[in-house]
Design a protein around this motif. Structure first.
Motif, PDB file in Angstrom:
ATOM      1  N   GLU A  45       0.798  -1.224   0.000  1.00 25.02           N
ATOM      2  CA  GLU A  45       0.000   0.000   0.000  1.00 25.02           C
ATOM      3  C   GLU A  45       0.835   1.280   0.000  1.00 25.02           C
ATOM      4  N   CYS A  46       2.065   1.208   0.515  1.00 25.24           N
ATOM      5  CA  CYS A  46       2.776   2.450   0.813  1.00 25.24           C
ATOM      6  C   CYS A  46       4.132   2.623   0.128  1.00 25.24           C
ATOM      7  N   LYS A 133       4.536   5.677  -1.897  1.00 24.81           N
ATOM      8  CA  LYS A 133       3.489   5.562  -2.913  1.00 24.81           C
ATOM      9  C   LYS A 133       2.359   6.563  -2.674  1.00 24.81           C
ATOM     10  N   ASP A 134       2.002   7.266  -3.718  1.00 26.35           N
ATOM     11  CA  ASP A 134       0.830   8.139  -3.711  1.00 26.35           C
ATOM     12  C   ASP A 134      -0.390   7.247  -3.930  1.00 26.35           C
ATOM     13  N   PRO A 135      -1.266   7.083  -2.925  1.00 24.28           N
ATOM     14  CA  PRO A 135      -2.379   6.149  -3.080  1.00 24.28           C
ATOM     15  C   PRO A 135      -3.358   6.545  -4.169  1.00 24.28           C
ATOM     16  N   GLY A 136      -3.461   7.836  -4.446  1.00 25.11           N
ATOM     17  CA  GLY A 136      -4.374   8.272  -5.494  1.00 25.11           C
ATOM     18  C   GLY A 136      -3.897   7.900  -6.880  1.00 25.11           C
ATOM     19  N   GLY A 185       6.596  17.673   1.163  1.00 25.32           N
ATOM     20  CA  GLY A 185       6.484  18.657   2.240  1.00 25.32           C
ATOM     21  C   GLY A 185       5.485  19.755   1.965  1.00 25.32           C
ATOM     22  N   ASP A 186       4.626  19.582   0.966  1.00 26.59           N
ATOM     23  CA  ASP A 186       3.640  20.609   0.633  1.00 26.59           C
ATOM     24  C   ASP A 186       2.268  20.208   1.161  1.00 26.59           C
ATOM     25  N   ASP A 187       1.204  20.636   0.476  1.00 30.84           N
ATOM     26  CA  ASP A 187      -0.133  20.378   0.995  1.00 30.84           C
ATOM     27  C   ASP A 187      -0.553  18.910   0.888  1.00 30.84           C
ATOM     28  N   ARG A 188       0.307  18.070   0.348  1.00 29.35           N
ATOM     29  CA  ARG A 188       0.031  16.632   0.308  1.00 29.35           C
ATOM     30  C   ARG A 188       0.488  15.908   1.573  1.00 29.35           C
ATOM     31  N   LEU A 189       1.232  16.610   2.444  1.00 24.54           N
ATOM     32  CA  LEU A 189       1.896  15.947   3.569  1.00 24.54           C
ATOM     33  C   LEU A 189       0.940  15.260   4.527  1.00 24.54           C
ATOM     34  N   ALA A 190      -0.090  15.961   4.979  1.00 25.17           N
ATOM     35  CA  ALA A 190      -0.998  15.377   5.970  1.00 25.17           C
ATOM     36  C   ALA A 190      -1.644  14.101   5.441  1.00 25.17           C
ATOM     37  N   GLY A 191      -2.103  14.141   4.203  1.00 24.06           N
ATOM     38  CA  GLY A 191      -2.725  12.957   3.610  1.00 24.06           C
ATOM     39  C   GLY A 191      -1.735  11.821   3.433  1.00 24.06           C
ATOM     40  N   ALA A 192      -0.490  12.158   3.059  1.00 20.25           N
ATOM     41  CA  ALA A 192       0.537  11.133   2.880  1.00 20.25           C
ATOM     42  C   ALA A 192       0.857  10.458   4.201  1.00 20.25           C
ATOM     43  N   ALA A 193       0.976  11.243   5.257  1.00 22.69           N
ATOM     44  CA  ALA A 193       1.276  10.676   6.578  1.00 22.69           C
ATOM     45  C   ALA A 193       0.117   9.819   7.085  1.00 22.69           C
ATOM     46  N   HIS A 195      -2.008   8.186   5.283  1.00 23.41           N
ATOM     47  CA  HIS A 195      -2.040   6.948   4.499  1.00 23.41           C
ATOM     48  C   HIS A 195      -1.050   5.932   5.055  1.00 23.41           C
ATOM     49  N   VAL A 196       0.159   6.382   5.389  1.00 23.31           N
ATOM     50  CA  VAL A 196       1.142   5.480   5.987  1.00 23.31           C
ATOM     51  C   VAL A 196       0.624   4.940   7.316  1.00 23.31           C
ATOM     52  N   GLN A 197       0.130   5.849   8.170  1.00 23.71           N
ATOM     53  CA  GLN A 197      -0.328   5.422   9.490  1.00 23.71           C
ATOM     54  C   GLN A 197      -1.463   4.402   9.413  1.00 23.71           C
TER      55      GLN A 197
END
Length: 232
Positions: A45-46, A133-136, A185-193, A195-197
């Motif tokens: 997944e990641c 990995k970008d899940p989208g 490190g931009d506006d994708r960060l929260a979603g990326a973190a 997804h990993v969690q």
């Protein structure tokens, strides 16, 4: 989504746990097979892998008695001769077609005779390097790779900014995972973190995040970053 195609990337990394904490997160299972399943789910997944997982069985000796234990005899039977031997460490490279046989050595509930004696510490490790990995997209995050970060080394062990790595360590009564992740490190960060969690059986530490920016001298500099998983 932020357009990263023509920007120098700014990244946030997560670097597992320090040596004082054992260097890895517990996978919340004492079963090697359960640890392997959690590791494989996370990778699927990641992580976009550069190459297959590299597996190795390592046995650390506190002593070397003349008598060979049933555990050591079973390793030789299933995996053949050692790949390397040092004063206190023996190791075997484990091919994919040997992984099930190697994993069985750690199932002491089913095979109690294979419980390693007190002078041995066996570990089956799996190491892999790749990109987050970008899940989208089902592909690496745009703008995040070692090449796009100038192959900048973040430590003395081969880790490169923009790359991600994972290492699972399976014992006869434990399973652990260490991580080195590079996320946008931009506006994708929260979603990326998040997804990993969502694909880990443990909570990521709040303390082991860093933000990296390119300095005027062409090198990256880091500073501590609050966990993107903590809502201010």
């Amino acid at each position: 989504m932020t357009d990263t195609a023509h920007q120098t990337p700014e990244l946030v990394t997560y670097d597992g746990l320090p040596a004082s904490k054992g260097g890895a997160h517990s996978l919340r299972t004492r079963r090697a097979a359960g640890g392997l399943e959690a590791f494989e789910r996370f990778l699927a997944e990641c992580v976009v892998e550069h190459a297959p997982v590299e597996w190795r069985l390592v046995v650390i000796h506190a002593a070397r008695p003349d008598e060979v234990s049933p555990f050591e005899a079973a390793i030789a039977e299933r995996l053949g001769g050692r790949s390397a031997r040092k004063t206190v460490i023996d190791s075997w490279s484990v091919r994919d077609d040997q992984l099930t046989a190697a994993l069985d050595l750690f199932d002491v509930k089913r095979n109690p005779a294979l419980k390693a004696p007190a002078h041995l510490r066996p570990t089956l490790t799996g190491s892999v390097m790749g990109l987050a990995k970008d899940p989208g997209a089902g592909a690496p995050y745009a703008g995040i790779s070692p090449a796009e970060c100038g192959d900048f080394a973040v430590d003395g062990y081969g880790a490169r900014l923009g790359g991600s790595a994972a290492r699972v360590s399976l014992g006869q009564a434990s399973a652990k995972l260490s991580l080195q992740l590079s996320l946008p490190g931009d506006d994708r960060l929260a979603g990326a973190a998040r997804h990993v969690q969502e694909h880990l059986p443990f909570a990521l530490s709040e303390k082991h995040w860093k933000r990296w920016r390119l300095a005027a001298n062409g090198e990256y500099r880091d500073r501590r970053e609050p966990s993107p998983l903590v809502v201010p």
